[in-house]
Design a protein around this motif. Structure first.
Motif, short mmCIF file in Angstrom:
data_model
loop_
_atom_site.label_atom_id
_atom_site.label_comp_id
_atom_site.label_asym_id
_atom_site.label_seq_id
_atom_site.Cartn_x
_atom_site.Cartn_y
_atom_site.Cartn_z
N ASN A 45 38.52 41.77 34.98
CA ASN A 45 37.35 42.57 35.34
C ASN A 45 37.73 43.68 36.32
O ASN A 45 37.18 43.79 37.42
CB ASN A 45 36.25 41.69 35.93
N LEU A 46 38.66 44.52 35.91
CA LEU A 46 39.18 45.58 36.77
C LEU A 46 38.22 46.75 36.90
O LEU A 46 38.17 47.40 37.95
CB LEU A 46 40.53 46.07 36.22
N VAL A 47 37.50 47.06 35.83
CA VAL A 47 36.53 48.17 35.84
C VAL A 47 35.26 47.71 35.13
O VAL A 47 35.26 46.72 34.40
CB VAL A 47 37.10 49.43 35.14
N GLY A 48 34.18 48.47 35.31
CA GLY A 48 32.90 48.09 34.72
C GLY A 48 32.84 48.21 33.21
O GLY A 48 32.49 47.25 32.51
N PRO A 49 33.16 49.38 32.64
CA PRO A 49 33.10 49.53 31.18
C PRO A 49 34.09 48.60 30.49
O PRO A 49 35.20 48.38 30.97
CB PRO A 49 33.48 50.99 30.95
N SER A 50 33.70 48.04 29.35
CA SER A 50 34.57 47.09 28.65
C SER A 50 35.35 47.71 27.51
O SER A 50 36.40 47.19 27.12
CB SER A 50 33.74 45.93 28.10
N SER A 51 34.89 48.81 26.95
CA SER A 51 35.58 49.45 25.83
C SER A 51 36.42 50.62 26.32
O SER A 51 36.14 51.22 27.36
CB SER A 51 34.56 49.95 24.80
N TRP A 52 37.43 50.97 25.54
CA TRP A 52 38.26 52.11 25.95
C TRP A 52 37.44 53.38 26.01
O TRP A 52 37.64 54.21 26.89
CB TRP A 52 39.45 52.28 25.02
N ARG A 53 36.48 53.52 25.10
CA ARG A 53 35.67 54.73 25.09
C ARG A 53 34.76 54.81 26.31
O ARG A 53 34.56 55.89 26.90
CB ARG A 53 34.84 54.81 23.80
N GLY A 54 34.22 53.68 26.72
CA GLY A 54 33.41 53.66 27.93
C GLY A 54 34.23 54.03 29.15
O GLY A 54 33.78 54.77 30.03
#
Length: 225
Positions: A45-54
């Motif tokens: 859980n390093l960043v909020g968005p889960s997809s590469w596009r996000g």
């Protein structure tokens, strides 16, 4: 599937769509970074968005436009750059794919994030790009012991701390010589304050805005007087 790694072409297309095209080699490195970040993000859980596009649309977009902003600043040859609160390498690692001046230190106190950054930098082989695991207030003292100059030419901050407090915090860390003045670049959701609201010892420099997916964001530089 939302979490698959991007192809080089997908990253190239995404950059073109936001109006900041990248070269094929840059797209390849960005795709590698995004692929590793989405993979590690599932467990850490390093960043909020889960997809590469996000991640690209909400976070990497800053790095692409920041590269152009820094290229337009009056920095010395081979500047010493500090990126405070580097987290999972944002904006620093995508930035270094496009802008590789001087020595750049990603400063982060959280061990999992420094582990990730070192892992992905081992793949990317970006010149002059380093990870410092520790507190921001300790970075220059420890670097000086290893032979690095004692003050920074450039400090970057995105939400490390409120900018007013940041200026007090970093003032002793920024180079302040008659012919070589250091600066800080703030990444913000708002334009800079008026000149009358800039604290003593600093002057407002270049300002730029750029489009993100949902809003307009800003860069502003402050230089030591």
């Amino acid at each position: 599937m939302a979490n698959i790694s991007p192809t080089n072409t997908e990253v190239w297309t995404a950059a073109k769509r936001i109006g900041r095209p990248v070269e094929a080699g840059e797209a390849e490195l960005l795709a590698t970074y995004l692929g590793q970040l989405t993979k590690w993000n599932k467990k850490m859980n390093l960043v909020g968005p889960s997809s590469w596009r996000g991640i690209f649309d909400r976070l990497v977009v800053d790095s692409l436009f920041l590269a152009d902003f820094l290229a337009g600043l009056q920095l010395p040859d081979k500047p010493l750059c500090l990126d405070f609160g580097a987290g999972a390498g944002l904006p620093g690692i995508p930035l270094r794919i496009l802008w590789q001046e001087g020595d750049y230190w990603l400063v982060e106190v959280r061990e999992k994030r420094t582990t990730f950054m070192r892992s992905v930098l081992g793949r990317l082989k970006l010149p002059g790009t380093n990870v410092f695991h520790g507190k921001a207030e300790d970075v220059l003292t420890r670097l000086e012991k290893s032979g690095v100059q004692a003050t920074a030419d450039l400090i970057l901050s995105r939400a490390f701390m409120p900018w007013e407090k940041l200026l007090d915090f970093i003032h002793p860390m920024v180079r302040n010589e008659a012919d070589r003045k250091g600066m800080v670049v703030i990444l913000a959701n708002d334009p800079p304050p008026g000149a009358a609201n800039i604290p003593d010892g600093w002057e407002l420099g270049d300002v730029a805005s750029y489009p993100a997916v949902e809003d307009t964001r800003y860069f502003w530089s402050l230089k030591v007087k």
